[in-house]
Write a protein that holds these residues in place. Sequence first.
Motif, PDB file in Angstrom:
ATOM      1  N   ILE A 117       0.856  -1.177   0.000  1.00 29.62           N
ATOM      2  CA  ILE A 117       0.000   0.000   0.000  1.00 29.62           C
ATOM      3  C   ILE A 117       0.896   1.231   0.000  1.00 29.62           C
ATOM      4  N   THR A 162      -6.424   9.686   5.979  1.00 28.70           N
ATOM      5  CA  THR A 162      -7.512   9.531   5.024  1.00 28.70           C
ATOM      6  C   THR A 162      -7.123   8.429   4.050  1.00 28.70           C
ATOM      7  N   PRO A 163      -8.120   7.639   3.616  1.00 29.33           N
ATOM      8  CA  PRO A 163      -9.529   7.691   4.009  1.00 29.33           C
ATOM      9  C   PRO A 163      -9.704   7.372   5.487  1.00 29.33           C
ATOM     10  N   THR A 184     -11.686   5.582   7.094  1.00 25.32           N
ATOM     11  CA  THR A 184     -11.945   4.187   7.462  1.00 25.32           C
ATOM     12  C   THR A 184     -10.652   3.411   7.712  1.00 25.32           C
ATOM     13  N   ALA A 185      -9.523   3.952   7.271  1.00 29.84           N
ATOM     14  CA  ALA A 185      -8.241   3.269   7.472  1.00 29.84           C
ATOM     15  C   ALA A 185      -7.636   3.565   8.835  1.00 29.84           C
ATOM     16  N   THR A 201     -12.522  -1.274   3.489  1.00 30.97           N
ATOM     17  CA  THR A 201     -11.180  -0.828   3.098  1.00 30.97           C
ATOM     18  C   THR A 201     -10.558  -1.716   2.019  1.00 30.97           C
ATOM     19  N   VAL A 250      -8.809   0.248  -0.725  1.00 30.04           N
ATOM     20  CA  VAL A 250      -7.857   1.287  -0.349  1.00 30.04           C
ATOM     21  C   VAL A 250      -6.461   0.915  -0.846  1.00 30.04           C
ATOM     22  N   THR A 298      -4.103   3.733  -1.183  1.00 28.84           N
ATOM     23  CA  THR A 298      -3.262   4.838  -0.703  1.00 28.84           C
ATOM     24  C   THR A 298      -3.849   5.391   0.593  1.00 28.84           C
ATOM     25  N   ILE A 299      -2.982   5.601   1.569  1.00 27.75           N
ATOM     26  CA  ILE A 299      -3.365   6.239   2.828  1.00 27.75           C
ATOM     27  C   ILE A 299      -2.530   7.501   2.974  1.00 27.75           C
TER      28      ILE A 299
END
Length: 336
Positions: free
Chosen positions: A64, A118-119, A121-122, A163, A166, A168-169
Amino acid sequence: MATMNPLQRKNLKVVLPCIAVIGIMLVLVAYSPTLYRLFCAATGFAGTTQRADSDSGSVSKRTISVQFDSNVAPELPWRFEPVQRDVKVHLGEQKLVFFTAENLSDQVVVGHASFNVTPQTAGIYFNKIQCFCFDDERLNAHEKVDMPVVFFVDPALASDPETLGVGTITLSYTFFRAAHPENPKDLSRFTAAAEPDPARGQLLFEQRCAACHGLEVNQAGPMLGGVFGRKAGSADGYNYSSALREVDVRWTGDNLERWLTDPRKFKPGTRMPVRVIEPSARRDIIAYLQQESRITNTGAQARSVTQSPADSNRKTGASLEVPIRPDVRLVGQVPQ
């Protein structure tokens, strides 16, 4: 003693509950910031990240991207920015990154960093082991410091329907001037010229190592008291891997530095599964172990004066290996 008439008793039944409700409301208002922070930390609400003493013990093949964002409030005369804008990590992998802070003023200034990801939820899956955001931080006039952040993203992120997509964080920080500093820490502890700090090393040891290592007794890992100068794989009563039993190494400061940086690179085949990847943490943990070794060895010498020859010939030693246990999460384990 005068007794209340029926009307007074009726009024009292109304007044007392009202006073109780007002008292509860005042308590909630006073502690609402703390309660809100605890709620966010427990649930990851609003992208709040988690705090951990160790990683999950498993690394996924999935990668990620983690990007970094930095901001400074207008009242804080600092320059603050990430050294790297983004990194690629495997889920479960510990990662060390740095942020630079520079005090542009002629005065000592204390700041405090807020953060989220962000997001949002992560947030529940983003775990920080080391971060300047845990405390109020003091920066001397015109001082510039690279501040470490050690984090990992829990592999469970890949199995959560919210997630799954997902890739990218973004980890964001905003530094504010601390209005009422509470025991601020000195950011100069992260500089290369900083002296080793055994007191900080003891705190790091208690946070990251003490779950598996004792100073005087073997636990999940071998005992670490008196480790300096001892041969690896030689602590009485501990079952080491053959790799560590056979290595011809004595634990010096340099060898401990290499071991904590990457045990499996130091000696392939060892069971030690984790690393201490932050240089200042390694420096201070080693300083603490050296201090404890002096105490342990001094005590042993004093006891040897009164021991019988048979007692004084007991074999002693220590090493730094610890087996992987599914019920214990390890971080920063150190040689014993």
